[in-house]
Design a protein around this motif. Structure first.
Motif, PDB file in Angstrom:
ATOM      1  N   PHE A  46      16.479  12.969   3.647  1.00 15.62           N
ATOM      2  CA  PHE A  46      15.738  13.555   2.775  1.00 15.62           C
ATOM      3  C   PHE A  46      15.335  14.043   4.233  1.00 15.62           C
ATOM      4  O   PHE A  46      15.004  13.665   5.154  1.00 15.62           O
ATOM      5  CB  PHE A  46      14.900  12.420   2.807  1.00 15.62           C
ATOM      6  N   GLN A  47      15.013  15.428   3.206  1.00 16.55           N
ATOM      7  CA  GLN A  47      14.412  16.895   3.888  1.00 16.55           C
ATOM      8  C   GLN A  47      13.328  17.495   4.226  1.00 16.55           C
ATOM      9  O   GLN A  47      12.823  17.693   2.884  1.00 16.55           O
ATOM     10  CB  GLN A  47      15.661  18.182   3.734  1.00 16.55           C
ATOM     11  N   LEU A  48      12.919  17.320   4.589  1.00 16.42           N
ATOM     12  CA  LEU A  48      11.142  17.355   4.703  1.00 16.42           C
ATOM     13  C   LEU A  48      10.908  19.324   4.624  1.00 16.42           C
ATOM     14  O   LEU A  48      11.302  19.478   5.080  1.00 16.42           O
ATOM     15  CB  LEU A  48      10.338  17.026   5.727  1.00 16.42           C
ATOM     16  N   GLU A  49      10.302  19.202   3.341  1.00 15.38           N
ATOM     17  CA  GLU A  49      10.003  21.108   3.792  1.00 15.38           C
ATOM     18  C   GLU A  49       9.216  21.353   4.754  1.00 15.38           C
ATOM     19  O   GLU A  49       9.309  21.844   5.374  1.00 15.38           O
ATOM     20  CB  GLU A  49       9.264  21.052   2.506  1.00 15.38           C
ATOM     21  N   ALA A  50       8.169  20.422   5.473  1.00 19.07           N
ATOM     22  CA  ALA A  50       7.344  20.399   6.908  1.00 19.07           C
ATOM     23  C   ALA A  50       7.707  19.900   7.692  1.00 19.07           C
ATOM     24  O   ALA A  50       7.668  18.803   7.819  1.00 19.07           O
ATOM     25  CB  ALA A  50       6.175  19.773   5.948  1.00 19.07           C
ATOM     26  N   ALA A  51       9.020  20.773   7.788  1.00 15.93           N
ATOM     27  CA  ALA A  51       9.932  19.478   9.580  1.00 15.93           C
ATOM     28  C   ALA A  51       8.977  19.683  10.526  1.00 15.93           C
ATOM     29  O   ALA A  51       9.401  18.712  11.046  1.00 15.93           O
ATOM     30  CB  ALA A  51      11.312  21.054   9.586  1.00 15.93           C
ATOM     31  N   TRP A  52       7.730  19.901  10.674  1.00 16.49           N
ATOM     32  CA  TRP A  52       6.888  19.376  12.039  1.00 16.49           C
ATOM     33  C   TRP A  52       7.036  18.250  12.186  1.00 16.49           C
ATOM     34  O   TRP A  52       6.348  17.316  13.131  1.00 16.49           O
ATOM     35  CB  TRP A  52       6.594  20.992  12.116  1.00 16.49           C
ATOM     36  N   LYS A  53       6.900  17.079  10.543  1.00 16.22           N
ATOM     37  CA  LYS A  53       5.986  16.674  10.671  1.00 16.22           C
ATOM     38  C   LYS A  53       7.440  15.164  10.609  1.00 16.22           C
ATOM     39  O   LYS A  53       6.903  13.864  10.546  1.00 16.22           O
ATOM     40  CB  LYS A  53       6.048  16.311   8.904  1.00 16.22           C
ATOM     41  N   VAL A  54       8.569  15.435  10.465  1.00 11.88           N
ATOM     42  CA  VAL A  54       9.438  14.607  10.995  1.00 11.88           C
ATOM     43  C   VAL A  54       8.762  13.573  12.038  1.00 11.88           C
ATOM     44  O   VAL A  54       8.746  12.618  11.865  1.00 11.88           O
ATOM     45  CB  VAL A  54      10.677  15.042  10.993  1.00 11.88           C
ATOM     46  N   GLY A  55       9.387  13.909  13.318  1.00 11.56           N
ATOM     47  CA  GLY A  55       8.638  12.783  14.349  1.00 11.56           C
ATOM     48  C   GLY A  55       7.845  12.061  13.240  1.00 11.56           C
ATOM     49  O   GLY A  55       7.828  10.202  14.282  1.00 11.56           O
ATOM     50  N   ASP A  56       6.584  12.457  13.220  1.00 13.57           N
ATOM     51  CA  ASP A  56       4.787  11.250  12.704  1.00 13.57           C
ATOM     52  C   ASP A  56       5.364  10.313  11.654  1.00 13.57           C
ATOM     53  O   ASP A  56       5.155   8.810  11.568  1.00 13.57           O
ATOM     54  CB  ASP A  56       4.079  12.498  11.896  1.00 13.57           C
ATOM     55  N   VAL A  57       6.562  11.447  11.300  1.00 16.06           N
ATOM     56  CA  VAL A  57       6.737  10.428   9.199  1.00 16.06           C
ATOM     57  C   VAL A  57       8.224   8.723  10.243  1.00 16.06           C
ATOM     58  O   VAL A  57       7.977   8.029   9.698  1.00 16.06           O
ATOM     59  CB  VAL A  57       7.227  11.176   8.204  1.00 16.06           C
ATOM     60  N   VAL A  58       9.053   9.820  11.242  1.00 12.19           N
ATOM     61  CA  VAL A  58      10.058   8.549  11.543  1.00 12.19           C
ATOM     62  C   VAL A  58       8.681   7.791  12.146  1.00 12.19           C
ATOM     63  O   VAL A  58       9.459   6.631  12.358  1.00 12.19           O
ATOM     64  CB  VAL A  58      10.724   8.681  12.082  1.00 12.19           C
TER      65      VAL A  58
ATOM     66  N   TYR B 285       0.441  -0.908  -0.278  1.00 10.27           N
ATOM     67  CA  TYR B 285      -0.214  -0.122  -0.005  1.00 10.27           C
ATOM     68  C   TYR B 285       0.768   1.187  -0.287  1.00 10.27           C
ATOM     69  O   TYR B 285       1.727   1.751   0.732  1.00 10.27           O
ATOM     70  CB  TYR B 285      -0.712   0.365   1.101  1.00 10.27           C
ATOM     71  N   TYR B 286       0.288   2.071  -0.343  1.00  7.91           N
ATOM     72  CA  TYR B 286       0.774   3.460  -0.651  1.00  7.91           C
ATOM     73  C   TYR B 286       0.327   3.940   0.453  1.00  7.91           C
ATOM     74  O   TYR B 286      -0.784   4.869   0.025  1.00  7.91           O
ATOM     75  CB  TYR B 286       0.817   3.906  -1.667  1.00  7.91           C
ATOM     76  N   PHE B 287       1.080   5.145   1.286  1.00  9.73           N
ATOM     77  CA  PHE B 287      -0.092   5.873   2.483  1.00  9.73           C
ATOM     78  C   PHE B 287       0.036   7.181   2.190  1.00  9.73           C
ATOM     79  O   PHE B 287      -0.985   7.768   2.415  1.00  9.73           O
ATOM     80  CB  PHE B 287       0.938   5.253   3.936  1.00  9.73           C
ATOM     81  N   GLU B 288       1.527   8.035   1.825  1.00 10.35           N
ATOM     82  CA  GLU B 288       1.544   8.951   2.301  1.00 10.35           C
ATOM     83  C   GLU B 288       2.361   9.392   1.793  1.00 10.35           C
ATOM     84  O   GLU B 288       3.477   8.402   0.996  1.00 10.35           O
ATOM     85  CB  GLU B 288       1.608   9.614   3.904  1.00 10.35           C
ATOM     86  N   GLN B 289       2.671  10.831   1.117  1.00 10.94           N
ATOM     87  CA  GLN B 289       3.803  11.415   0.370  1.00 10.94           C
ATOM     88  C   GLN B 289       3.594  13.235   0.921  1.00 10.94           C
ATOM     89  O   GLN B 289       3.692  13.141   1.599  1.00 10.94           O
ATOM     90  CB  GLN B 289       3.734  11.392  -1.604  1.00 10.94           C
ATOM     91  N   HIS B 290       5.026  13.288   1.377  1.00 10.49           N
ATOM     92  CA  HIS B 290       5.466  14.822   1.213  1.00 10.49           C
ATOM     93  C   HIS B 290       6.800  15.198   0.503  1.00 10.49           C
ATOM     94  O   HIS B 290       7.191  14.334   0.256  1.00 10.49           O
ATOM     95  CB  HIS B 290       6.493  14.393   2.805  1.00 10.49           C
ATOM     96  N   THR B 291       7.091  16.300   0.394  1.00  2.96           N
ATOM     97  CA  THR B 291       7.829  17.199  -0.361  1.00  2.96           C
ATOM     98  C   THR B 291       8.531  17.044  -0.097  1.00  2.96           C
ATOM     99  O   THR B 291       9.230  17.493   1.734  1.00  2.96           O
ATOM    100  CB  THR B 291       7.402  18.728  -0.516  1.00  2.96           C
ATOM    101  N   ALA B 292       9.927  17.043  -0.499  1.00  2.00           N
ATOM    102  CA  ALA B 292      11.657  17.076   0.536  1.00  2.00           C
ATOM    103  C   ALA B 292      12.472  16.735  -0.544  1.00  2.00           C
ATOM    104  O   ALA B 292      12.094  16.936  -2.148  1.00  2.00           O
ATOM    105  CB  ALA B 292      11.723  15.345   0.676  1.00  2.00           C
ATOM    106  N   ASN B 293      13.596  17.110  -0.109  1.00  4.54           N
ATOM    107  CA  ASN B 293      14.536  17.018  -0.965  1.00  4.54           C
ATOM    108  C   ASN B 293      15.818  16.015  -0.397  1.00  4.54           C
ATOM    109  O   ASN B 293      15.763  15.357   0.759  1.00  4.54           O
ATOM    110  CB  ASN B 293      15.650  18.593  -0.230  1.00  4.54           C
ATOM    111  N   HIS B 294      16.141  15.301  -1.582  1.00  4.62           N
ATOM    112  CA  HIS B 294      17.092  13.854  -1.652  1.00  4.62           C
ATOM    113  C   HIS B 294      18.505  14.954  -1.342  1.00  4.62           C
ATOM    114  O   HIS B 294      19.152  14.950  -2.560  1.00  4.62           O
ATOM    115  CB  HIS B 294      16.489  13.128  -2.856  1.00  4.62           C
TER     116      HIS B 294
END
Length: 907
Positions: A116-128, A12-21
């Motif tokens: 991977f550097q998320l554009e929405a930095a505050w979401k890092v905790g949830d994503v990890v 399954y594909y759950f979610e996507q986040h704009t980010a820099n590699h």
């Protein structure tokens, strides 16, 4: 560039986040690539905005570390640029679509770190946290445990969300229901929320891919099918076009109650707009030539749960042509065609002998073929040139070996004949108009064959000048007379009575038990690992279509052409002296006039009407010149009415009991009437008196027929009797001589009988709704069909001469208000149309019915469409009897209102 096909099967594909590699962090050559980070149930996928860069896929099971920068490093000047960063350390990574080229995935092995550097930095905790959870699932040893944990995560996400009502097309829409489901596309499913309103069906994907909402306007829906998906009754497919091959949406629900409720809501909405078709109704259309062989096979596939959205149940079509070496394709030679009475595995006798020997020595459960005729692998074998990403998805990022590719039509056919494990049939694309699947127009690198030749376009047979010509000739072969004569044999094998049981064994058509519907009950398997393994095996192996027919499929009704059958026993009767193309026979002109009459039957107008009896009229017979009309009635009288003088010229009463029917013998000299007093009366027209009486039954005689000196009488004493009748001589008062030739026994009262056009087959209908089809020459019953009607009025279909000479269909109607069509050859009930009230009598031409109703109206029915096309006001009581002339342009009806009405066609 991203698609769900980049996921693994059952992922399954759950979610996507704009980010820099970030590559080479803290080095002089540090680079950043902006893109989208996709969080999936078994992998992390990064899709760069730059199409030159490859898509990166990191399997979670290959990760050794997934983390965000430590809190105590938050103020470190060397890490400030990694705010919102996620570090992933893995031992293996796949590089996909580098330079935007579809090719096998590149595998990079060895320890690598990806930041991977998320554009929405505050979401890092949830994503990890999510990645840690999914990582733990991927590390479980057993597939069943992995699936269970991922399912729990998915259901938790669905439970925390709901359909966004702001997506409604109109604020006035009324919500009927909302539930969770998955949208099914080939090889992948996408979870989300389903919503049904009074105007639309919506699906909102959990991940917003490929678009935020899929909307289907209910008014546009043409068909809706319940589907079996993953061996469970959880699927629903919706079509908004007449193109049966591709649907508008395919949904898989998490329980059958939700599926059935959505089906009910949509079906209820569309039931007033669309007639629901069954396999039997399509069969009738196909038999009568109203739909092509191709269309019929598509409809059968649809009804048998075959869908283009499910590669394990992809529509299956037959190999038709067996000649791939000639320079010219000769469709007049039977040798050009494959034997459609056998499955592919039985076409080569030597191979079949080996398989049968192995089958006989095999312990239960036995099967003849170790592979199926339709599977995801076989479908993509044919379609790899137009659907390469599907092949890569199915085969873990790889194409098949070049020598095993779909390289040549002739080679593929030869392998299906000779290969030890190759029994595959074809797919619909071989009989359509898009030849792109035969051409490597994408310039794919599909590998190099052993001889050094690259895999390019499919090699075509000599008789095809190109891909389009190949498809054109394949279509012509599919619609050819030979295939039309024999297609029912292939249908018996794939969709019919030879699919299962002893008939399948006799036809050498036995596959692995797991491929059949009902072959395994997944709900009874408690071990999740066993269930996942079994499901995976079944989905990859392929599935046998749902069985649609349990008795032999009727043959198509063929035009008057010379048969191409291999054996004379299968030949269709033809005229020995066919009319030359430049000549028109009297018979041809008669056919044209009859066709014209039935095409204009709605223009039937009342000409005259006369009240001539004291009770309901039960029978009508007309002399050859049409001048005299004889009628019988429940008032016990036989009357002779003159059309010229418009007066009753004779009125005869044989007893005080009702008369039930009448007929005129050839020569217009004698009228025969049947009576409720158990007798049959012979009346001389010339001498105006009773000539003879036959005391033939022990109860009321309900119907009589005459043919070639034989009288057929049906009775409430549960018999139909066949009499040889030697006419008497009125002048010498010599009586008729009657010899009982046969007695056809029934269980209950017989209400009606009729003979077919060739006078070789008799149909009888009983008061309990059983139709029996009898061979008159042997006095044996050919078929019995329980139609569950009460009281029958049966007519054997009389086909125009451009169909085969044997009448092929039997139409009945009774007190249950249903018209039912039975195939005479097989006894199969192939169509049923329900009326609002009982129809007491009728005439039909095979397509259109003219019926007399209980209320007195004449109704005109489109039998194939299953609907009334015209209502004509007639009697004030039930229409009890109907007569139609040979040209079908003049009708006489007799009613419960004691009247006879004369009707004429007015073009």
């Amino acid at each position: 560039r991203f698609s769900l096909l980049l996921l693994n099967l059952e992922e399954y594909y759950f979610e996507q986040h704009t980010a820099n590699h970030i590559i080479n962090k803290d080095c002089k050559d540090e680079r950043k690539f902006r893109g989208s980070l996709k969080i999936c149930s078994k992998s992390i996928i990064f899709e760069p905005d730059d199409n030159i860069q490859p898509i990166i896929k990191i399997p979670l099971r290959d990760c050794s570390s997934i983390k965000a920068p430590e809190d105590n490093e938050a103020n470190n000047p060397f890490t400030q640029n990694t705010s919102g960063g996620i570090s992933v350390v893995c031992s293996q990574v796949f590089l996909i679509k580098e330079r935007n080229v579809i090719a096998p995935y590149k595998t990079v092995r060895g320890r690598t770190e990806h930041l991977f550097q998320l554009e929405a930095a505050w979401k890092v905790g949830d994503v990890v946290q999510t990645l840690h959870q999914l990582y733990r699932a991927s590390c479980l040893d057993k597939m069943g445990d992995q699936a269970a944990m991922i399912t729990a995560i998915l259901q938790s996400r669905l439970a925390r969300t709901s359909f966004d009502k702001n997506r409604f097309q109109s604020i006035s829409e009324t919500l009927h229901m909302e539930c969770k489901a998955e949208m099914v596309t080939p090889l992948v499913t996408n979870p989300g929320h389903v919503c049904v309103t009074d105007a639309n069906l919506y699906f909102q994907p959990l991940n917003g891919y490929p678009k935020p909402v899929v909307q289907i306007t209910l008014q546009n829906v043409r068909r809706i099918y319940k589907r079996r998906h993953g061996l469970m009754p959880l699927g629903l497919e919706v079509f908004c076009t007449e193109n049966d091959l591709c649907s508008d949406i395919y949904l898989k629900f998490y329980n059958y109650q939700d599926r059935d409720e959505v089906y009910f809501l949509i079906a209820t909405y569309i039931e007033n707009h669309i007639t629901e078709h069954t396999a039997e109704s399509y069969m009738l259309q196909w038999q009568r030539g109203h739909i092509s062989n191709y269309q019929y096979l598509l409809h059968l596939n649809n009804l048998a749960d075959r869908s283009c959205n499910d590669l394990s149940q992809y529509p299956v079509f037959p190999w038709i042509i067996a000649d791939y070496s000639s320079s010219v394709l000769d469709l007049t030679k039977p040798e050009t065609f494959r034997d459609l009475s056998k499955p592919v595995g039985a076409l080569n006798k030597e191979r079949l002998d080996r398989l049968v020997t192995r089958y006989q020595e095999m312990p239960d459960p036995k099967f003849m073929y170790g592979s199926h005729y339709s599977s995801p692998g076989y479908v993509l074998f044919y379609l790899v040139r137009v659907a390469p990403e599907y092949m890569l998805c199915l085969q873990n990022g790889k194409f098949d070996h070049a020598d095993r590719m779909f390289n040549s039509i002739a080679e593929t056919w030869k392998n299906c004949l000779d290969g030890a494990t190759d029994f595959k049939e074809l797919i619909p694309e071989f009989y359509e108009n898009d030849s792109s699947f035969l051409v490597n127009s994408l310039k794919l690198d599909l590998g190099k064959r052993q001889g050094g030749k690259m895999v390019e376009d499919v090699e075509l047979p000599p008789w095809a000048s190109g891909p389009d010509d190949f498809l054109q000739k394949s279509q012509e072969a599919l619609e050819s007379p030979y295939v039309s004569e024999h297609l029912h044999e292939w249908i018996d094998i794939i969709f019919g009575y030879k699919q299962k049981g002893s008939e399948a064994v006799a036809a050498h058509n036995v596959f692995h038990p797991l491929t059949y519907e009902g072959g395994v009950d997944l709900n009874s398997i408690m071990d999740p690992n066993e269930k996942v393994a079994l499901l995976t095996q079944i989905l990859e192996f392929g599935q046998t279509p749902k069985q649609l027919f349990t008795s032999p499929h009727p043959q198509r009704i063929m035009p008057k052409l010379r048969s191409l059958s291999r054996t004379s026993s299968h030949s269709i009767s033809i005229a020995e002296s066919p009319v030359s193309p430049n000549e028109e026979s009297f018979e041809d002109l008669t056919e044209e006039s009859i066709t014209l009459a039935w095409n204009n039957i709605a223009k039937l107008k009342l000409d005259k009407q006369y009240k001539i009896h004291k009770e309901a009229i039960t029978g009508i017979a007309v002399t050859c010149n049409g001048s005299s009309v004889f009628t019988t009635s429940q008032d016990s009288t036989l009357k002779m009415f003159s059309k010229d003088s418009k007066t009753i010229q004779r009125s005869v009463s044989f007893s005080n009991m009702a008369l039930s029917s009448c007929l005129i013998l050839p020569g217009d000299t004698t009228v025969i009437s049947s009576s409720w007093d158990n007798h049959i009366y012979f009346y001389s027209i010339a001498f105006g008196r009773q000539q003879d009486v036959l005391m033939g039954h022990d109860d009321a005689v309900s119907k009589i027929c005459w043919c070639d000196g034989r009288l057929f009488s049906a009775s409430w004493d549960s018999t139909v009797k066949v009499w040889r009748c030697v006419p008497g001589e009125t002048l010498t008062n010599k009586k008729h001589h009657f010899e009982l030739l046969a007695e056809l026994e029934h269980d209950v009262s017989v209400n009606t009988i009729n003979l077919n056009a060739a006078n070789t087959i008799l149909a009888s209908g009983t008061k309990e709704g059983t139709i029996s089809v009898w061979d008159i020459t042997t006095a044996t019953v050919l078929h019995q069909t329980e139609c569950l009607n009460v009281g029958f009025f049966v007519v054997v279909s009389l086909f125009a001469s451009f169909f085969c000479t044997d009448s092929r269909h039997l139409l009945s109607t009774g007190e249950d208000c249903c018209f039912k069509v039975i195939d005479v050859q097989t006894g199969m009930l192939i169509s049923s149309v329900t009326a609002e009230e009982p129809q007491r009598c009728f005439k039909w031409d095979g397509n259109t019915i003219l019926s007399g109703s209980q209320s007195g109206e004449l109704l005109i029915w489109d039998l194939l469409g299953g609907k009334v096309t015209e209502r004509i006001k007639g009697h004030t009581g039930a229409v009890m009897s109907m007569w139609m002339n040979e040209q079908c342009n003049s009708v006489i009806t007799g009613g419960e209102d004691k009247q006879i009405m004369f009707w004429k066609l007015q073009y």
